[in-house]
Motif scaffolding. Sequence first.
Motif, PDB file in Angstrom:
ATOM      1  N   HIS A   9     144.279  -3.593 -17.251  1.00  0.00           N
ATOM      2  CA  HIS A   9     143.229  -4.627 -17.517  1.00  0.00           C
ATOM      3  C   HIS A   9     142.003  -4.951 -16.750  1.00  0.00           C
ATOM      4  CE1 HIS A   9     145.529  -5.443 -21.113  1.00  0.00           C
ATOM      5  NE2 HIS A   9     146.456  -5.469 -20.720  1.00  0.00           N
ATOM      6  N   LEU A  10     141.053  -4.901 -17.302  1.00  0.00           N
ATOM      7  CA  LEU A  10     139.769  -5.169 -16.311  1.00  0.00           C
ATOM      8  C   LEU A  10     139.668  -6.754 -16.324  1.00  0.00           C
ATOM      9  CD1 LEU A  10     137.091  -2.836 -17.647  1.00  0.00           C
ATOM     10  CD2 LEU A  10     138.491  -2.811 -15.459  1.00  0.00           C
ATOM     11  N   THR A  11     139.688  -7.291 -15.324  1.00  0.00           N
ATOM     12  CA  THR A  11     139.364  -8.588 -15.336  1.00  0.00           C
ATOM     13  C   THR A  11     138.360  -8.992 -13.848  1.00  0.00           C
ATOM     14  OG1 THR A  11     140.979  -8.967 -13.475  1.00  0.00           O
ATOM     15  CG2 THR A  11     141.820  -9.132 -15.759  1.00  0.00           C
ATOM     16  N   GLY A  12     137.827 -10.097 -13.865  1.00  0.00           N
ATOM     17  CA  GLY A  12     137.025 -10.507 -12.941  1.00  0.00           C
ATOM     18  C   GLY A  12     135.575  -9.899 -12.592  1.00  0.00           C
ATOM     19  N   ASN A  13     135.284  -9.575 -11.418  1.00  0.00           N
ATOM     20  CA  ASN A  13     133.963  -8.918 -11.167  1.00  0.00           C
ATOM     21  C   ASN A  13     134.203  -7.318 -11.589  1.00  0.00           C
ATOM     22  OD1 ASN A  13     131.737  -8.581  -9.771  1.00  0.00           O
ATOM     23  ND2 ASN A  13     132.567  -7.251  -8.053  1.00  0.00           N
ATOM     24  N   ALA A  14     135.252  -6.657 -11.658  1.00  0.00           N
ATOM     25  CA  ALA A  14     135.402  -5.448 -12.226  1.00  0.00           C
ATOM     26  C   ALA A  14     135.162  -5.323 -13.703  1.00  0.00           C
ATOM     27  CB  ALA A  14     136.752  -4.872 -12.000  1.00  0.00           C
ATOM     28  N   ARG A  15     135.601  -6.348 -14.435  1.00  0.00           N
ATOM     29  CA  ARG A  15     135.028  -6.426 -15.856  1.00  0.00           C
ATOM     30  C   ARG A  15     133.579  -6.637 -16.104  1.00  0.00           C
ATOM     31  NH1 ARG A  15     138.312  -6.589 -20.072  1.00  0.00           N
ATOM     32  NH2 ARG A  15     137.433  -7.269 -22.312  1.00  0.00           N
ATOM     33  N   GLU A  16     133.064  -7.596 -15.405  1.00  0.00           N
ATOM     34  CA  GLU A  16     131.855  -7.869 -15.408  1.00  0.00           C
ATOM     35  C   GLU A  16     130.848  -6.621 -15.022  1.00  0.00           C
ATOM     36  OE1 GLU A  16     128.290  -9.577 -16.309  1.00  0.00           O
ATOM     37  OE2 GLU A  16     130.176 -10.488 -16.656  1.00  0.00           O
ATOM     38  N   THR A  17     131.329  -5.841 -14.301  1.00  0.00           N
ATOM     39  CA  THR A  17     130.464  -4.594 -13.707  1.00  0.00           C
ATOM     40  C   THR A  17     130.706  -3.783 -14.916  1.00  0.00           C
ATOM     41  OG1 THR A  17     130.912  -5.082 -11.522  1.00  0.00           O
ATOM     42  CG2 THR A  17     130.481  -2.835 -12.016  1.00  0.00           C
ATOM     43  N   ALA A  18     131.744  -3.446 -15.324  1.00  0.00           N
ATOM     44  CA  ALA A  18     131.898  -2.324 -16.623  1.00  0.00           C
ATOM     45  C   ALA A  18     131.258  -2.800 -17.803  1.00  0.00           C
ATOM     46  CB  ALA A  18     133.314  -2.390 -16.948  1.00  0.00           C
ATOM     47  N   ARG A  19     131.086  -4.096 -18.103  1.00  0.00           N
ATOM     48  CA  ARG A  19     130.536  -4.646 -19.167  1.00  0.00           C
ATOM     49  C   ARG A  19     128.933  -4.417 -19.070  1.00  0.00           C
ATOM     50  NH1 ARG A  19     131.375 -10.309 -18.834  1.00  0.00           N
ATOM     51  NH2 ARG A  19     133.645  -9.852 -19.675  1.00  0.00           N
ATOM     52  N   GLN A  20     128.458  -4.638 -17.994  1.00  0.00           N
ATOM     53  CA  GLN A  20     127.001  -4.526 -17.879  1.00  0.00           C
ATOM     54  C   GLN A  20     126.710  -3.039 -17.802  1.00  0.00           C
ATOM     55  OE1 GLN A  20     124.862  -7.105 -17.469  1.00  0.00           O
ATOM     56  NE2 GLN A  20     123.221  -5.350 -17.879  1.00  0.00           N
ATOM     57  N   ARG A  21     127.456  -2.411 -17.161  1.00  0.00           N
ATOM     58  CA  ARG A  21     127.106  -0.847 -17.198  1.00  0.00           C
ATOM     59  C   ARG A  21     126.938  -0.287 -18.492  1.00  0.00           C
ATOM     60  NH1 ARG A  21     125.899   3.860 -15.388  1.00  0.00           N
ATOM     61  NH2 ARG A  21     127.069   5.519 -15.045  1.00  0.00           N
ATOM     62  N   ALA A  22     127.985  -0.681 -19.248  1.00  0.00           N
ATOM     63  CA  ALA A  22     128.192  -0.328 -20.751  1.00  0.00           C
ATOM     64  C   ALA A  22     127.055  -0.759 -21.416  1.00  0.00           C
ATOM     65  CB  ALA A  22     129.399  -1.007 -21.427  1.00  0.00           C
ATOM     66  N   ALA A  23     126.723  -1.947 -21.352  1.00  0.00           N
ATOM     67  CA  ALA A  23     125.687  -2.424 -22.155  1.00  0.00           C
ATOM     68  C   ALA A  23     124.355  -1.835 -21.901  1.00  0.00           C
ATOM     69  CB  ALA A  23     125.431  -3.838 -21.805  1.00  0.00           C
ATOM     70  N   ASP A  24     124.119  -1.570 -20.319  1.00  0.00           N
ATOM     71  CA  ASP A  24     122.838  -0.761 -20.019  1.00  0.00           C
ATOM     72  C   ASP A  24     122.940   0.621 -20.727  1.00  0.00           C
ATOM     73  OD1 ASP A  24     122.273  -2.948 -18.595  1.00  0.00           O
ATOM     74  OD2 ASP A  24     122.917  -2.059 -16.632  1.00  0.00           O
ATOM     75  N   LEU A  25     123.886   1.448 -20.483  1.00  0.00           N
ATOM     76  CA  LEU A  25     124.098   2.869 -21.050  1.00  0.00           C
ATOM     77  C   LEU A  25     123.561   2.886 -22.652  1.00  0.00           C
ATOM     78  CD1 LEU A  25     127.168   4.180 -19.085  1.00  0.00           C
ATOM     79  CD2 LEU A  25     124.597   4.729 -18.825  1.00  0.00           C
ATOM     80  N   TYR A  26     124.349   1.818 -23.324  1.00  0.00           N
ATOM     81  CA  TYR A  26     124.185   1.963 -24.861  1.00  0.00           C
ATOM     82  C   TYR A  26     122.906   1.348 -25.216  1.00  0.00           C
ATOM     83  CZ  TYR A  26     125.499   0.995 -29.542  1.00  0.00           C
ATOM     84  OH  TYR A  26     125.576   1.082 -30.898  1.00  0.00           O
ATOM     85  N   THR A  27     122.168   0.447 -24.463  1.00  0.00           N
ATOM     86  CA  THR A  27     120.796   0.138 -24.970  1.00  0.00           C
ATOM     87  C   THR A  27     119.784   1.333 -24.543  1.00  0.00           C
ATOM     88  OG1 THR A  27     120.359  -0.987 -22.722  1.00  0.00           O
ATOM     89  CG2 THR A  27     121.122  -2.259 -24.767  1.00  0.00           C
ATOM     90  N   GLN A  28     120.208   2.193 -23.563  1.00  0.00           N
ATOM     91  CA  GLN A  28     119.276   3.322 -23.365  1.00  0.00           C
ATOM     92  C   GLN A  28     119.408   4.477 -24.443  1.00  0.00           C
ATOM     93  OE1 GLN A  28     120.293   4.882 -19.269  1.00  0.00           O
ATOM     94  NE2 GLN A  28     119.997   2.792 -18.527  1.00  0.00           N
ATOM     95  N   GLY A  29     120.496   4.216 -25.264  1.00  0.00           N
ATOM     96  CA  GLY A  29     120.896   5.200 -26.201  1.00  0.00           C
ATOM     97  C   GLY A  29     121.805   6.163 -26.469  1.00  0.00           C
TER      98      GLY A  29
END
Length: 69
Positions: A9-29
């Motif tokens: 399970h992702l928690t804490g900083n690792a989850r926040e990092t994964a969340r931001q990276r996923a959002a960035d990639l998805y918004t890029q298309g």
Amino acid sequence: MRDYKPGIHLTGNARETARQRAADLYTQGCTIRSVADQIGRSYGGTRVLLLEAGVTLRGRGGRLRKAAV
């Protein structure tokens, strides 16, 4: 590159990092599936991360069928 072991399970900083990276990639298309491959998570887990990030998901797309004549 991920900073965690797969299958945990992702928690804490690792989850926040994964969340931001996923959002960035998805918004890029990128698709959810390609984002999942790039961050090393499942489709469902990636979808949850995107929703947590407040990203508005795109429609599934594809061709519309013509009405039967």
